[in-house]
Design an enzyme around this catalytic site. Sequence first.
Site, PDB file in Angstrom:
ATOM      1  N   ASP A 136      37.572  36.180  38.014  1.00  0.00           N
ATOM      2  CA  ASP A 136      37.500  37.608  37.693  1.00  0.00           C
ATOM      3  C   ASP A 136      38.352  37.955  36.473  1.00  0.00           C
ATOM      4  O   ASP A 136      39.536  37.615  36.418  1.00  0.00           O
ATOM      5  CB  ASP A 136      37.982  38.419  38.901  1.00  0.00           C
ATOM      6  CG  ASP A 136      37.252  39.725  39.054  1.00  0.00           C
ATOM      7  OD1 ASP A 136      37.071  40.425  38.043  1.00  0.00           O
ATOM      8  OD2 ASP A 136      36.864  40.056  40.185  1.00  0.00           O
ATOM      9  N   ASP A 137      37.746  38.623  35.502  1.00  0.00           N
ATOM     10  CA  ASP A 137      38.457  39.134  34.312  1.00  0.00           C
ATOM     11  C   ASP A 137      39.017  38.030  33.412  1.00  0.00           C
ATOM     12  O   ASP A 137      40.012  38.237  32.715  1.00  0.00           O
ATOM     13  CB  ASP A 137      39.610  40.067  34.708  1.00  0.00           C
ATOM     14  CG  ASP A 137      39.127  41.425  35.209  1.00  0.00           C
ATOM     15  OD1 ASP A 137      37.931  41.562  35.500  1.00  0.00           O
ATOM     16  OD2 ASP A 137      39.943  42.350  35.309  1.00  0.00           O
TER      17      ASP A 137
ATOM     18  N   CYS B 202      32.711  44.411  36.699  1.00  0.00           N
ATOM     19  CA  CYS B 202      32.510  43.289  37.623  1.00  0.00           C
ATOM     20  C   CYS B 202      31.138  43.276  38.299  1.00  0.00           C
ATOM     21  O   CYS B 202      30.388  42.306  38.197  1.00  0.00           O
ATOM     22  CB  CYS B 202      33.606  43.291  38.679  1.00  0.00           C
ATOM     23  SG  CYS B 202      35.279  43.108  38.012  1.00  0.00           S
TER      24      CYS B 202
ATOM     25  N   HIS C 219      29.793  41.326  44.030  1.00  0.00           N
ATOM     26  CA  HIS C 219      30.883  42.229  43.645  1.00  0.00           C
ATOM     27  C   HIS C 219      31.966  42.340  44.695  1.00  0.00           C
ATOM     28  O   HIS C 219      33.152  42.372  44.390  1.00  0.00           O
ATOM     29  CB  HIS C 219      30.359  43.636  43.339  1.00  0.00           C
ATOM     30  CG  HIS C 219      31.471  44.588  43.029  1.00  0.00           C
ATOM     31  ND1 HIS C 219      31.827  45.635  43.859  1.00  0.00           N
ATOM     32  CD2 HIS C 219      32.354  44.607  42.005  1.00  0.00           C
ATOM     33  CE1 HIS C 219      32.875  46.273  43.336  1.00  0.00           C
ATOM     34  NE2 HIS C 219      33.205  45.668  42.224  1.00  0.00           N
TER      35      HIS C 219
ATOM     36  N   ASP D  28      33.668  36.666  34.572  1.00  0.00           N
ATOM     37  CA  ASP D  28      32.634  37.707  34.698  1.00  0.00           C
ATOM     38  C   ASP D  28      32.648  38.714  33.558  1.00  0.00           C
ATOM     39  O   ASP D  28      31.700  39.472  33.404  1.00  0.00           O
ATOM     40  CB  ASP D  28      32.692  38.394  36.066  1.00  0.00           C
ATOM     41  CG  ASP D  28      33.974  39.170  36.317  1.00  0.00           C
ATOM     42  OD1 ASP D  28      34.950  39.010  35.553  1.00  0.00           O
ATOM     43  OD2 ASP D  28      34.002  39.951  37.293  1.00  0.00           O
TER      44      ASP D  28
END
Length: 495
Positions: free
Chosen positions: A39-40, A78, A137, A342
């Site tokens: 994530d990120d 996201c 998600h 993502d």
Amino acid sequence: MPTVFKKLLYTLITLFFLTSNLQCQGVQKQPNVLFISVDDLRTELGVYGHPVVKSPNMDAIASEGSVFTNHFVQVPTCGASRYALLTGMRPSKPDHLKNSAIENEISDKEETDVPESFIHHLKRNGYHTVGIGKISHSADGLVYGYEEPVSTKKELPHSWDELLFNAGKWATGWNAFFAYANGENRQSLKKQVKPYEAGEVNDQGYPDGLTTELAIAKLRELKDKEGPFFMGVGFFKPHLPFNAPKKYWDLYERDQIPVSPYPNIPENISLKSLHESGEFNGYALGDEHPNLSEPVSIDYAKKLGHAYLASISYIDAQIGLIWDELKVLGLDKNTIIVIWGDHGWHLGDQRVWGKHTLFENALNSTLIIRSPFEEHQNKKVETIVETVDIYPTIMEMCNTAISHEIDGESFRDSFIGSKPNTDQVAYSYYRNGISLRTDKYRLTKYFREEEPTIELYDHISDPYETKNIAQLNPNIIKGLMPLLEKGNTGLYKEN
């Protein structure tokens, strides 16, 4: 040794290797897939040339495969980015730009001939599918609100044979997603928290360590299972809060942490193209609260950069543990590994802390693919690829046909070297805009009243997107605009 025996021995050896090769080719028809979403995660890894970050495990996996330097997501948030990944489709209506895209478009649907996701498609074609952590998600793949009890409703109702998660002392997936080392979370503390933490804990003191334990245990089970498997492992960090065990913070000297090379607002743009870092400032006890008028201090920028890198090193260690286990089990010989971020993240770039823009920092993210079956070791692939292209690429590598229409196109040829592709472009969508990325330019068109609505950045002379040169280059705009309009899937209309 008589000549006749030499010839016989040579023939037997040749037959042995031909048979072995055919067996390998047979295995190749259905390789396993280990898909790791982070994530990120922007391209803040050693293999991308970052001067300070400690990411030895992802770098090592990349050295046995390919690292994609020009991978761009469809949507810099996201849920919507993951919707594009899972379906291979670009956004075509406003719901596709929201974190609720998967819930709204997939979760309540009956199973049809068209698979709900590429994972569902693999499942239909003989794969045993296991999801651990954040692949869609939701933090654990189930649909419920941040402060609600855990539900049993799956975001992807038809994709998983097994959906696993260990929330530990945090009790729910969403609590774990925003976890602090003492068992509290952003919600329980009413956002009266810092956006970072150096926890005096081991790797299992944060949820991503528990996810790693689950993944390793499941790999040991899958080793003896007939048929191929798809395992999705979704890690939370480096998503906010930038929390990681202190030992990963200790890998870095604060004064060596780089800050953004361009922490200013680009010339000749509307502030509507940016934002006030609202998600970041939702962590109310942050040392400073940046906005477009007031950038953070250099000291705080370095502290936040330190926290982000520590979070990356923590996840890198978790990926390393899974990678080591894969090799111990011998599964590395028949498993494709994909590591995907993502979307990107502004670390003070353009005076923004967060994602949610149509600038390079929010759209360019990590993509590494390691396949044991192709000759593509230690390759940096500069071909422009999109997140929607991952679906058909995996299907091609798994020898699985696609009979339904998707927007993505396989880029397998670009990293096995059989057909260089220099004509690729990437489309991204957000903030009432469409952004087109070519090998040289980023052209963005906003459907809004605030001028200017057209932005053009030359990535050869201005890689940090510091100056919108659209007004000075009408001929370039004229040449690129028809290509950009091809990416308008009906999402936006002229005012």
